[in-house]
Design an enzyme around this catalytic site. Structure first.
Site, PDB file in Angstrom:
ATOM      1  N   GLN A 261       0.827  -1.202   0.000  1.00 42.50           N
ATOM      2  CA  GLN A 261       0.000   0.000   0.000  1.00 42.50           C
ATOM      3  C   GLN A 261       0.863   1.253   0.000  1.00 42.50           C
ATOM      4  OE1 GLN A 261      -2.244  -0.630   3.570  1.00 42.50           O
ATOM      5  NE2 GLN A 261      -0.429  -1.007   4.782  1.00 42.50           N
ATOM      6  N   HIS A 291     -10.305   4.469  19.351  1.00 39.57           N
ATOM      7  CA  HIS A 291      -9.614   3.318  19.935  1.00 39.57           C
ATOM      8  C   HIS A 291     -10.104   2.977  21.340  1.00 39.57           C
ATOM      9  CE1 HIS A 291      -6.903   4.175  16.500  1.00 39.57           C
ATOM     10  NE2 HIS A 291      -6.964   2.858  16.430  1.00 39.57           N
ATOM     11  N   ASP A 316      -1.148   0.454  13.350  1.00 40.03           N
ATOM     12  CA  ASP A 316      -0.771   1.753  13.926  1.00 40.03           C
ATOM     13  C   ASP A 316      -0.424   1.649  15.407  1.00 40.03           C
ATOM     14  OD1 ASP A 316      -3.278   1.478  15.104  1.00 40.03           O
ATOM     15  OD2 ASP A 316      -4.258   2.747  13.601  1.00 40.03           O
ATOM     16  N   ASP A 336      -0.410  -7.970  11.160  1.00 36.76           N
ATOM     17  CA  ASP A 336      -0.653  -6.921  10.162  1.00 36.76           C
ATOM     18  C   ASP A 336       0.147  -7.273   8.916  1.00 36.76           C
ATOM     19  OD1 ASP A 336      -1.614  -3.665  10.223  1.00 36.76           O
ATOM     20  OD2 ASP A 336      -0.244  -4.316   8.644  1.00 36.76           O
ATOM     21  N   ASP A 370      -0.773 -11.864   5.904  1.00 39.35           N
ATOM     22  CA  ASP A 370      -2.175 -11.623   5.594  1.00 39.35           C
ATOM     23  C   ASP A 370      -3.012 -12.320   6.671  1.00 39.35           C
ATOM     24  OD1 ASP A 370      -4.767 -11.689   4.507  1.00 39.35           O
ATOM     25  OD2 ASP A 370      -3.951 -11.542   2.482  1.00 39.35           O
ATOM     26  N   ALA A 371      -3.827 -11.551   7.398  1.00 39.84           N
ATOM     27  CA  ALA A 371      -4.572 -12.122   8.524  1.00 39.84           C
ATOM     28  C   ALA A 371      -5.473 -13.264   8.074  1.00 39.84           C
ATOM     29  CB  ALA A 371      -5.408 -11.031   9.199  1.00 39.84           C
ATOM     30  N   ASP A 393      -9.395  -4.891  13.262  1.00 35.37           N
ATOM     31  CA  ASP A 393      -9.373  -3.483  12.852  1.00 35.37           C
ATOM     32  C   ASP A 393      -8.734  -3.353  11.475  1.00 35.37           C
ATOM     33  OD1 ASP A 393      -9.574  -0.759  12.902  1.00 35.37           O
ATOM     34  OD2 ASP A 393      -7.931  -0.424  14.303  1.00 35.37           O
TER      35      ASP A 393
END
Ligand SMILES: Cc1cc2nc3c(=O)[nH]c(=O)nc-3n(C[C@H](O)[C@H](O)[C@H](O)COP(=O)(O)OP(=O)(O)OC[C@H]3O[C@@H](n4cnc5c(N)ncnc54)[C@H](O)[C@@H]3O)c2cc1C
Lengths: 540, 557
Positions: A261, A291, A316, A336, A370-371, A393
């Site tokens: 990305q 959050h 993040d 992530d 990759d989850a 998330d």
């Protein structure tokens, strides 16, 4: 007028003199100019064609249109050259510098305009026309400068031959060297720089044909232009960002393209914003609302102590920050996809400060995968259902690669990893802006066997946002904040947004977010991606 | 740069076919194969081993074997370990073994089973070498329902009793995309710029297919799979449809939109390795109709796929049959039978010949092999034999270190280039849900052309095919050459039976056993190459064998 005419005459006189003394070397050097000019000219044309097929698609049409317009404009330039009767040398140098300016900035300008308006055709063809005309003007002028040094038949044969040789160089260099090694923006800037240098050089080759004042002016402008373009070549990355800045509204303080990305951080109003692929992920000024609402109600709803937590997405580190407020947490795993994102959160100071250096916490394990595949793998390995809390998330489902993370299949696999009495909280887009998408996610969680309590919270930078609080087996929406403990609840300190009363309010959805009947999102239909796109249209 | 004696221009023409050549100048001027063709190997399926074995054993038959040749006894020998052969063995084993008369043995020529449905595997991914999907069956196809059910591909049934494909088994969206006018869009039909007229025609085509899909009589349906369940239906003249080409049918029905024409031609090349102009109308319609039922909803049935394609089906069948009942690297040279029993001449992996005596043989190879192997065919070739022709296929497996760039719709299982002679590529990792990083793209090119062009294509070697595939993919993925780390090429010399006009009327005779102890099974006996047909013939042949032994046989079909 008289002056000018005499000047021109005088120049010619001097020119002859010089030609005698300086001629033998000057002529080959001017011929070298011809080659360089030809290379630059064709590269601009190829650049325009490539950029247009990039931005406008349909490469066949774009290539042939650009080539057609370019050639016609060259003809136009050649025709105009007959109207330049005086100060041919100066004209030649001016044209050189103009090409350097317009050609050199052609690709950056196109990308910039595209970023600004999303349209590019008008500017593109304007550029092609002007560059074509200038290049078309150049050769006749040069030939006229040389006409006194050579016989016409020699002149024409050499100039044309060298012009074509230059074209060959360009057509080889462009695909093999320039595009792969420099990219489009840098290639344009480099060609502009070369043009400017050639222009400067010409002021010295033709110095006897130029008036001193004209020479000085040309040289000053040439040097400024060359330096500016050289800086551009070196700082092209920053230029790309400048173009992005138009899109992002606020000044960009960090940008990185990872294999997964484009990450952009902007800064405004003493806060900063993180964008992934142009989509706002967080604004430091109000992310605490998001959050805190994501993590604390889910903790309060736990039917067991909070020891092991899993965070999917959320690179993040801000959900981590909220989790680590609970001293009873023993282990957290964060999955992530993008190592670029997790390392940014660890190393980029404003973000690291914001997530309170959660990445340094020894209880944390980071997995860059990759989850979807990670969860699949865990479920297949038959790992025991060991997670007390799962925080899901992910970015909004705006493509199929993300959409798969909102499917029944994924939630079913995930369910198998949740301990009895454990909870899952899922970022679920906006129940107000994209109502049907929100309820699709909730309905999909239910179809996967979860009991779900819908939630909403207001985050000014996002609008009204929604989550789904899910558990296996019936459970009540939480009423008191805090992690269940022997003999009561542990309520963390330092919360800025939620308390028990605010939390209870989150489970109330106003009428304009009321449930709608929707189909379940599956891997083999991925209706959510299409629905989200269709609903999102209205808000863009 | 010349590869296999061909210029880049020739390779492009070969890969893309004539219609695409408009783009050639741009491609030719673009970045050429600068760093050369990536490494890899060339696999000639069937050919390499068969030719070597034939050279060593020329003229070897059961009749001229020395008396001291090794001998062995089995119950049933299955010749060929493709889907049909394995399905036959699955059926026989499923009957609880064959008792004291001896067990089943599957003899497969190649080193691995699977035939045209075999799979490959690398560190990056498993990937197909041929067949790569099956369509979720309707309830009537009991064999496929049983097989895929065993494999866990279903979740419940719909209100008509048809099994629903499970979420992880049905192909993940996005299923298909096409490359047209510089970008990728969803689906197979090139809809960009469609005129009102073309749209009306497309809709009329849909209605026509629905009407034919609804053609049912008391005995069954006019178009269904397996084709053994096809029944006579008033108003559908199957014989007439078999006499004309699909292209002629479209013409006669007044379908003239180039878009529709392209879709139909693509369908024939993709499923049958044959152009619409050479494919029978019956087969062409079967493609569109067999998986369509108005009462179930007009959505076509779900496609079921795996990273390794139908290699997963092969693996399941082989596991059910058991490794001890399968011998790979075993080439059958001769099959004969008389009232006393049947005999099979096999050359094993080490090149040793032996004779297996058995009760029955199931010959699960294509016709062109059966004609040489089965003594009865060899001695008196049946009249129908020459009606069977095959289309070669070329498969290029591109191993990618990462995903190339894409203009337009990203990520799909199947990607097709409008106007190309290839049928595009499938992404092995798509069904696993992996959208980033390494994968294998399997690019398919049926050699559907006749005459000179076919000969030219057959002369192209590994480098030529890799270059041809890359030249096409480069249109939509400009940086593909930087992503490819390895490129293997498979040539399937007799890949698929060609459903040409006139073939259908021979199918019934071809299915008849050449001897009561020698049964035949293979997808080509249906005139179309499909997993459903291979399974159906495998089960039929096995049940014929079981029936001949007497006893009560409950059919799985
Ligand atoms: C490129 C390609 C793509 C395809 N894609 C699909 C698809 O996506 N979906 C689909 O349903 N169908 C597809 N098909 C059709 C496929 O052929 C059938 O689905 C099915 O796999 C056919 O199985 P089979 O057993 O009938 O034949 P085969 O696969 O031809 O099996 C015959 C076997 O016999 C062996 N054999 C031959 N001679 C001898 C001998 N003398 N001794 C011993 N063994 C021998 C061969 O090695 C082979 O293993 C595809 C075919 C090709 C060529």
């Amino acid at each position: 007028m008289g002056d000018v005419a005499r000047d021109a005459e005088g120049g010619r006189e001097v020119g002859r003199e010089v030609a005698a003394a300086y001629g033998p070397r000057r002529v080959p050097l001017l011929f070298l100019n011809v080659v360089i000019i030809a290379v630059c000219g064709l590269v601009y044309e190829l650049l325009a064609a490539t950029v247009s097929s990039y931005l406008l698609g349909d490469s066949v049409t774009q290539f042939s249109l650009v080539i057609g317009v370019y050639l016609t404009s060259m003809g136009l330039g050649a025709w105009i050259s007959r109207y330049i009767n005086m100060r041919v040398a100066r004209g030649f140098c001016e044209v050189q510098l103009l090409i350097a300016l317009i050609g050199g900035t052609s690709a950056p300008v196109l990308f910039f305009v595209f970023g600004l308006t999303g349209k590019v055709a008008v500017v593109l063809y304007l550029e092609v026309t002007v560059i074509g005309a200038l290049v078309g003007l150049e050769l006749p002028l040069l030939m006229r400068l040389l006409e006194k040094d050579l016989q016409f038949k020699d002149l024409i044969s050499r100039v044309l031959a060298l012009d074509y040789v230059g074209a060959l160089f360009a057509s080889l260099l462009f695909p093999l060297v320039f595009v792969p090694m420099l990219g489009l923006v840098r290639t344009a800037l480099l060609m502009g720089f070369v043009n400017a240098v050639v222009g400067l050089w010409a002021t010295s080759l033709l110095r006897f044909e130029l008036r001193p004042s004209a020479r000085a002016s040309l040289r000053v402008r040439g040097v400024i232009l060359a330096v500016a373009l050289a800086v551009g070549v070196i700082k092209a990355e920053a230029l790309t960002e400048m173009a992005e800045e138009r899109v992002f509204r606020d000044p960009i303080v960090y940008a990185e393209s990872t294999p997964y990305q484009r990450i952009v951080v902007t800064s405004a109003h003493e806060s900063f914003q993180v964008y992934l692929n142009g989509q706002l992920q967080l604004d430091a000024s109000d992310e605490y609302r998001y959050h805190e609402a994501l993590v604390h109600p889910a903790v309060a709803a736990l039917g067991r102590p909070l020891r092991r937590a899993l965070v999917l997405g959320g690179g993040d580190g801000l959900a981590l920050r909220e989790l680590f407020r609970y001293p009873q947490v023993e282990a957290v795993t964060l999955v992530d996809l993008d190592p670029g994102m997790t390392s940014l959160s660890r190393r980029f100071e404003p973000l690291a400060a914001l997530n309170r250096r959660s990445y340094e916490d020894r209880r944390l394990t980071v997995v860059n995968e990759d989850a979807f595949l990670w969860v699949d793998g865990e479920a297949k390995d038959g790992r025991e259902a060991a997670w007390d809390l799962v925080v899901v998330d992910f970015p909004d489902p705006n493509n199929y690669g993300l959409g798969k993370l909102y499917t029944r299949h994924f939630y079913q696999r995930l369910r198998a990893l949740v301990a009895p009495g454990g909870r899952v909280v899922v970022q679920s887009t906006s129940p107000l802006a994209v109502n049907r998408s929100y309820w699709t996610i909730i309905a999909t969680l239910e179809a996967a066997g979860f009991v779900v309590h819908p939630m909403q919270v207001t985050v000014p930078s996002f609008g009204v946002w929604g989550f789904g609080l899910a558990g296996v087996g019936d459970f009540a929406a939480p009423r008191e904040l805090g992690a269940p403990e022997a003999g009561g609840r542990f309520v963390p300190e330092g919360l800025r947004f939620v308390d028990s009363e605010v939390m209870r309010g989150m489970f109330v959805l106003p009428r304009d977010m009321a449930r709608v009947e929707v189909e379940v999102n599956r891997l083999d239909n991925q209706i959510l991606v299409r629905r989200y796109e269709a609903e999102g249209e209205r808000w863009r | 740069m010349a590869l296999d004696g061909l210029s880049r221009r020739d390779l492009l023409r070969i890969a893309l076919g004539a219609p695409f050549m408009g783009l050639a100048p741009r491609l030719l001027s673009g970045c050429g194969p600068g760093r050369g063709v990536p490494e890899g190997e060339l696999l000639d399926f069937g050919r390499a081993r068969a030719h070597a074995a034939l050279r060593d054993s020329r003229g070897m038959t059961l009749a001229n074997m020395p008396a001291d040749i090794a001998r062995e006894r089995r119950g049933v020998v299955v010749v060929g370990g493709g889907v049909a052969g394995l399905a036959a063995a699955w059926r026989l084993v499923g009957e609880g073994g064959l008792g004291e008369r001896g067990d089943v043995l599957v003899c497969e020529l190649e080193d691995v089973v699977g035939g045209t449905a075999r799979a490959g595997r690398s560190e990056l991914s498993a990937f197909p070498w041929g067949a790569h999907y099956v369509v979720a069956p309707f309830s009537e196809d009991r064999a496929m329902v049983r097989l895929l059910g065993e494999m866990g591909c279903f979740e419940g049934v719909d209100r008509h009793g048809h099994p629903n494909a499970a979420e992880g088994a049905a192909v993940r969206e996005l299923e298909e995309r096409h490359f047209f006018e510089g970008r990728f869009s969803a689906g197979l039909y090139p809809g960009d710029g469609e005129t009102a007229e073309e749209k009306a025609e497309r809709e009329r085509f849909g209605r026509r297919m629905d009407a034919l899909a609804g053609a049912v009589s008391a005995r069954g349906r006019a178009f269904t799979l397996p084709v053994s369940q096809v029944a006579e239906v008033d108003g559908v003249d199957a014989a007439a449809l078999d006499r004309m080409t699909f292209a002629a049918w479209l013409e006669a029905e007044g379908f003239r939109s180039w878009r529709l024409e392209w879709l139909c031609d693509y369908a024939c090349r993709d499923d049958y390795g044959t152009s619409a102009a050479a494919c029978s109308a019956w087969a062409g319609l079967l493609y569109f109709i067999a998986r369509r039922r108005p009462e179930v909803g007009l959505e076509d049935r779900a496609v079921i796929t795996w990273p390794e394609g139908n290699g997963r089906v092969v693996e399941h069948l082989a596991r059910q049959v058991g490794a001890t009942r399968i011998e790979t690297g075993a080439m059958v040279l001769d099959v004969e039978a008389d009232d006393a029993g049947a005999r099979v001449l096999v050359v094993d992996r080490a090149g040793r010949a032996r004779v297996i005596a058995c009760d029955s043989v199931i010959v699960a190879t294509p016709r062109h092999v059966a004609r040489h192997v089965v003594r009865a065919y060899r001695e008196a070739p049946p009249a129908w034999m020459d009606a069977f022709t095959t289309a070669p296929w070329v498969v290029v497996n591109l191993h990618l270190s990462r995903r190339p760039e894409t203009v337009g719709v990203a990520q799909a299982w199947d990607t097709v280039f409008i106007g190309s002679a290839s049928v595009g590529y499938v992404d092995a990792q798509h069904q696993r849900g992996r959208d980033h990083g390494p994968t294998v793209w399997t690019w398919y090119r049926p050699l559907f052309e006749a005459g000179e062009v076919r000969k030219q294509c057959e002369a192209v070697g590994r480098e030529g095919w890799v270059e041809a595939a890359l030249s096409e993919l480069e249109l939509g993925h400009p940086d593909i050459r930087r992503c490819v780390v390895r490129a293997d090429v498979g040539r399937l010399g007799h890949g698929m039976v060609r459903p040409v006009p006139g073939l259908r009327r021979h199918l019934e005779s071809a299915r008849v056993a050449p001897h009561p102890r020698v049964r035949v099974a293979h997808t080509d006996l249906s005139g179309v190459a499909l997993c459903e047909e291979a399974v159906d013939h495998g089960l039929r042949a096995a049940e014929e064998v079981l029936a001949a032994r007497g006893g009560d046989v409950r059919s799985w079909r």
